[in-house]
Design an enzyme around this catalytic site. Sequence first.
Site, mmCIF file in Angstrom:
data_model
loop_
_atom_site.group_PDB
_atom_site.id
_atom_site.type_symbol
_atom_site.label_atom_id
_atom_site.label_comp_id
_atom_site.label_asym_id
_atom_site.label_seq_id
_atom_site.Cartn_x
_atom_site.Cartn_y
_atom_site.Cartn_z
ATOM 1 N N LYS A 91 0.727 -0.519 0.512
ATOM 2 C CA LYS A 91 -0.231 -0.164 0.247
ATOM 3 C C LYS A 91 0.679 1.480 0.181
ATOM 4 O O LYS A 91 2.019 1.475 0.572
ATOM 5 C CB LYS A 91 -0.533 -0.034 0.913
ATOM 6 N N SER A 166 -9.415 2.139 2.789
ATOM 7 C CA SER A 166 -8.861 3.027 1.682
ATOM 8 C C SER A 166 -8.144 1.907 1.393
ATOM 9 O O SER A 166 -7.060 2.663 0.400
ATOM 10 C CB SER A 166 -7.804 4.266 2.518
ATOM 11 N N SER A 190 -9.941 -0.142 6.951
ATOM 12 C CA SER A 190 -8.849 0.063 5.261
ATOM 13 C C SER A 190 -8.294 -0.922 4.814
ATOM 14 O O SER A 190 -7.695 -0.989 3.969
ATOM 15 C CB SER A 190 -8.033 1.206 4.792
HETATM 16 N N1 GLN Z 1 -12.738 4.377 6.241
HETATM 17 C C1 GLN Z 1 -12.008 5.060 6.628
HETATM 18 C C2 GLN Z 1 -11.905 6.461 6.921
HETATM 19 O O1 GLN Z 1 -12.352 7.112 6.133
HETATM 20 C C3 GLN Z 1 -11.351 4.258 6.788
HETATM 21 C C4 GLN Z 1 -9.766 4.660 6.638
HETATM 22 C C5 GLN Z 1 -8.539 3.485 7.360
HETATM 23 O O2 GLN Z 1 -8.609 2.160 8.201
HETATM 24 N N2 GLN Z 1 -7.586 3.776 6.574
HETATM 25 O O3 GLN Z 1 -11.469 6.556 7.873
#
Ligand code: GLN
Length: 518
Positions: A91, A166, A190
């Site tokens: 990532k 994400s 994410s």
């Molecule tokens: N979807 C969540 C957010 O927007 C989780 C993001 C993450 O885990 N990096 O914060």
Amino acid sequence: MSAPTTPAATATGDPTRRTAVDLAAAIAAGETSAVEVTRAHLDRIEAVDEAVHAFLHVDGERALASAAEVDRRRADGEPLGPLAGVPLALKDVLTYAGAPTTCGSKILEGWRPPYNATVTQRLLDAGIVILGKTNLDEFAMGSSTENSAYGPTHNPWDLDRIPGGSGGGSAAALAAFEAPLAIGTDTGGSIRQPAAVTGTVGVKPTYGGTSRYGLVALASSLDQPGPCARSVLDTALLHAVIAGHDPRDSTSIDAPVPDVVAAARSGDVAGLRVGVVRELGGEGYAPGVEQRFRESVDLLAAAGAEIVEVSCPHFRYALPAYYLILPSEASSNLAKFDAMRFGLRVGDDGVASAEQVMAATREAGFGAEVKRRIILGTYALSSGYYDAYYGQAQKVRTLVIRDFENAFAAADVLVSPTTPTTAFRLGERVDDPLAMYANDLCTIPSNLAGNASASFPVGLSPDDGLPVGLQVIAPPLADDRLYRVGAALERALGEQWGGPLLDRIPEPTARPSVEVQA
Ligand code: GLN
């Protein structure tokens, strides 16, 4: 199109279709070489990534050089780790010396870090071959990868749908057979949500279980890197490579890593108390998701687990608390992107003041969601409002932790659907932040508490033929229990399906109707 109709051709021996454990064994036995395996994956990326857009950067040359090094070590009779020579997708929020690290943001364009994240270094030390960096929502803020400044990733199950976020790039790379292993990071879901919507496995280790050194911080008290793969055992092997104490991360736990590999091999859930969280289901959950979830719980019961119901009444406040704590921490973490140190610099004409250059750069370099959260966080932390917002949210966090403590007195692990729905369509929620945030209803409590959690594929929803994930949550430092449950499900479901779920995925050859930006 929603339901896959043509099962992908499973050419026996095609390296991109094999598990990581199988590939590593074949490389160690000299049946194939790491270079050959790496080439096959680079070819696959070449063939499908225009449609999927899982990668932001592919470094074939460096990948082949790492693979050649593994082959040389093998030829010299040097010992190889259990995943040596296996390719991986990283990532793009973790540093890999010399490679671009964008975090999906324009503001970091052109920045090439001079050092490796601890996770990256451990991968390299294990002989794992890093193929490149994967797409994500800008600074990991989002649930769909649509917030990436470089265009969205497409879900290989249906290219018009989101791959989650994400870490949608890492999950899509697995589901499109571009890599057998991937690394994600999980701040509010994410790793788990992308795993759920792509039919792959993703694990968020106990907070402090994997190092955050070299991970570009979103919210430091919530972020955690973790392993992703297509099978439970592959995920466990990768977990074992990256986990463990790191003196460079002050929140790293100095304790032995639980034996996740043994747990993944065993899959024994006899006598394990599995707590179904009452609050994570019902209204707002798609019927097909709930159906697959209930069936999986029945399978665990049939495998000898004891099913109990637990109640976590404060989970309903977890989402609002998270969306105060996360922006607060993010607004502070992102202050360092000031045009002076990293990446982009806008408006530096020799006359403009430093302040003007900073403002112009942040205006041009950050996307809408990042700006939204910086503003929210700055507001929540400002004097006069601090107690009312940030302070209250931290109190809720304590209540969520207590809910977990009570639940874990009655159960060894907790389960829920990973997400309320399957993958939604690209564009469907991008202009509605609250609808986007609702994705994380089930995953956020575990980040607030810092315990271990995972998502495992449990079938395709009868509603739309798209993958459904089951979330397992274990107490801190009991990460091995996740794998026990995951392996039990994988075994029972594999028998039902006659093989892995991903064997049914269509080839991602059609052009998506939503254009991929360059
Ligand atoms: N979807 C969540 C957010 O927007 C989780 C993001 C993450 O885990 N990096 O914060």
